[in-house]
Design a protein around this motif. Structure first.
Motif, PDB file in Angstrom:
ATOM      1  N   PRO A   1     -26.038 -43.602   4.128  1.00  0.00           N
ATOM      2  CA  PRO A   1     -26.510 -42.934   5.355  1.00  0.00           C
ATOM      3  C   PRO A   1     -27.038 -41.545   5.041  1.00  0.00           C
ATOM      4  N   GLU A   2     -28.054 -41.141   5.804  1.00  0.00           N
ATOM      5  CA  GLU A   2     -28.666 -39.835   5.574  1.00  0.00           C
ATOM      6  C   GLU A   2     -28.200 -38.819   6.614  1.00  0.00           C
ATOM      7  N   PHE A   3     -28.158 -37.574   6.176  1.00  0.00           N
ATOM      8  CA  PHE A   3     -27.814 -36.474   7.086  1.00  0.00           C
ATOM      9  C   PHE A   3     -28.870 -35.390   6.926  1.00  0.00           C
TER      10      PHE A   3
ATOM     11  N   THR B   1     -20.971 -33.488   9.017  1.00  0.00           N
ATOM     12  CA  THR B   1     -21.509 -34.815   8.678  1.00  0.00           C
ATOM     13  C   THR B   1     -20.674 -35.949   9.250  1.00  0.00           C
TER      14      THR B   1
ATOM     15  N   ASN C   1     -16.947 -43.551   1.978  1.00  0.00           N
ATOM     16  CA  ASN C   1     -17.645 -42.731   2.967  1.00  0.00           C
ATOM     17  C   ASN C   1     -18.633 -41.801   2.270  1.00  0.00           C
TER      18      ASN C   1
ATOM     19  N   VAL D   1     -22.714 -39.651   2.567  1.00  0.00           N
ATOM     20  CA  VAL D   1     -23.975 -39.280   3.228  1.00  0.00           C
ATOM     21  C   VAL D   1     -24.892 -38.663   2.182  1.00  0.00           C
ATOM     22  N   ARG D   2     -26.198 -38.898   2.349  1.00  0.00           N
ATOM     23  CA  ARG D   2     -27.188 -38.255   1.481  1.00  0.00           C
ATOM     24  C   ARG D   2     -27.895 -37.181   2.295  1.00  0.00           C
TER      25      ARG D   2
END
Length: 397
Positions: A321-323, A342, A391, A393-394
């Motif tokens: 998932p992207e942030f 995030t 878990n 995030v990118r």
């Protein structure tokens, strides 16, 4: 019927000594065949950092091959030698680590090699810490070790010779490193020691010390240094051409499917157990198969399939998932704040606790500084923040 030693020779650069050498009358194959007990196979790892990449996994995989052949893996955690740091290949003195640094790194190393080694079969693995014997050496024993090697012999070691030629400082405690690593072989009565091609000097010192203390000298088995994903230089975190064992499956897959064609055979040989005569013919198919197989080894078949589908769908389905960092109103920003923003943690305070517990990684590197701060969004673009095992995030603009 002759034994099949293809597992022994796969990916190996050199086994020494050979039967034609002056002082040895047997080969390693002869010792493996005729020993009336499992041989003791030593691999020493110094926990000087927090993470392991695929290049580091090569001797660990060979250690597993010996386990599968019925022998005892002796994995030595160099918690004492890590405080000095191996001077091999270094043009300057290494920073000495604290006991706390080493203990923390050692635990992460064990966690990361667990998917490779057999930790469960009785008698197949000993995990030893060399502080067990090195921290108790008195001055008399230390002087005995020093008396087994001349300054000239020590300066013949590649890194020392280069530093001496350039008049870079060489401190006396660095001379102790090869002797202490060699004494590990005495302490565990090793039959074979594994290492990269840059470790031949240190392994040979172990042989000399075993002979000095009345033991049968070990064999040395040397393995190649893995070229990184750039296809040019050895795999290294500092060069950015690495694949960390702790990375997200999609990250691993994306990096490995881009391995240059000329390296594919070496990667298959050193990083998998697949038959080399049954690989896909087309380079693109080989790249994808390599990426899938290595992700499968560390994360399972389902994760490998998901990473493959994510790559084929343009990195969307099943990807990290992207942030967007546009959501952060002001920089500099603390990592603890980002963990809350995030959604990886419920709050900054939980983020702080997760860092203290060792559960936070940034691009595969364990984060230990609860005050870690980033000055600008560009410091984070493309990096993956991870909490726990699942878990992620990118960070994107």
């Amino acid at each position: 019927m002759a034994q099949d030693f293809s597992w022994l020779h796969r990916g190996v650069t050199e086994i020494f000594p050979q039967p034609h050498d002056d002082s040895e009358a047997e080969s390693l194959e002869h010792r493996l065949t005729n020993a009336n007990r499992p041989l003791r196979i030593k691999l020493g790892i110094d926990p000087t950092g927090a993470d392991i990449h695929l290049g580091h996994s090569i001797p660990v995989r060979k250690l597993r091959a010996f386990q599968d052949a019925g022998h005892t893996a002796v994995l030595i955690i160099g918690d004492f030698t890590a405080r000095i740091g191996d001077p091999t290949g270094k043009s300057d003195v290494r920073r000495q680590l604290t006991e706390a640094d080493v203990a923390e790194n050692a635990q992460t190393y064990l966690d990361q090699v667990r998917p490779i080694l057999d930790f469960d079969t009785p008698g197949r693995l000993e995990v030893r810490y060399n502080s067990e014997w090195l921290s108790h050496l008195n001055l008399g024993k230390t002087l005995e070790l020093l008396s087994t090697m001349t300054v000239g012999q020590m300066l013949a070691k590649e890194g020392f010779a280069e530093r001496y030629k350039k008049e870079n400082p060489i401190f006396l405690h660095e001379f102790l490193y090869p002797l202490m690593q060699g004494y590990d072989s005495v302490a565990v009565d090793a039959d074979v020691e594994l290492g990269g091609t840059d470790q031949k000097f240190n392994i040979a010192v172990g042989r000399d010390l075993q002979r000095h203390f009345g033991l049968k000298p070990q064999f040395g088995l040397l393995l190649p240094i893995l070229i990184g994903t750039d296809g040019v230089q050895k795999m290294s975190k500092s060069l950015g051409n690495y694949v960390a064992l702790g990375e997200h499956p999609s990250q691993k897959y994306q990096k490995l499917q881009g391995v240059p064609d000329n390296l594919l055979s070496q990667y298959f040989e050193l990083l998998t157990n697949l038959p080399l005569d049954s690989l896909p013919e087309k380079p693109r198919d080989r790249q994808e198969f390599l990426a899938w197989e290595i992700v499968r080894q560390y994360h399972g078949e389902q994760a490998a399939n998901e990473a493959k589908e994510a790559a084929r769908s343009g990195g969307k389905e099943g990807a990290v998932p992207e942030f967007s960092l546009a959501a952060i109103a002001q920089f500099p920003v603390k990592l603890t704040y980002l963990l809350g923003a995030t959604g990886l943690c419920k709050s900054a305070s939980e983020g702080k606790r997760k860092i203290q517990e060792g559960g936070v990684r940034l691009d595969g590197d364990k984060v230990t500084d609860v005050d870690a701060t980033f000055a600008a969004p560009g410091d984070l673009y493309g990096k993956v923040l991870q909490v726990g095992k699942k878990n992620f995030v990118r960070f994107v603009p």
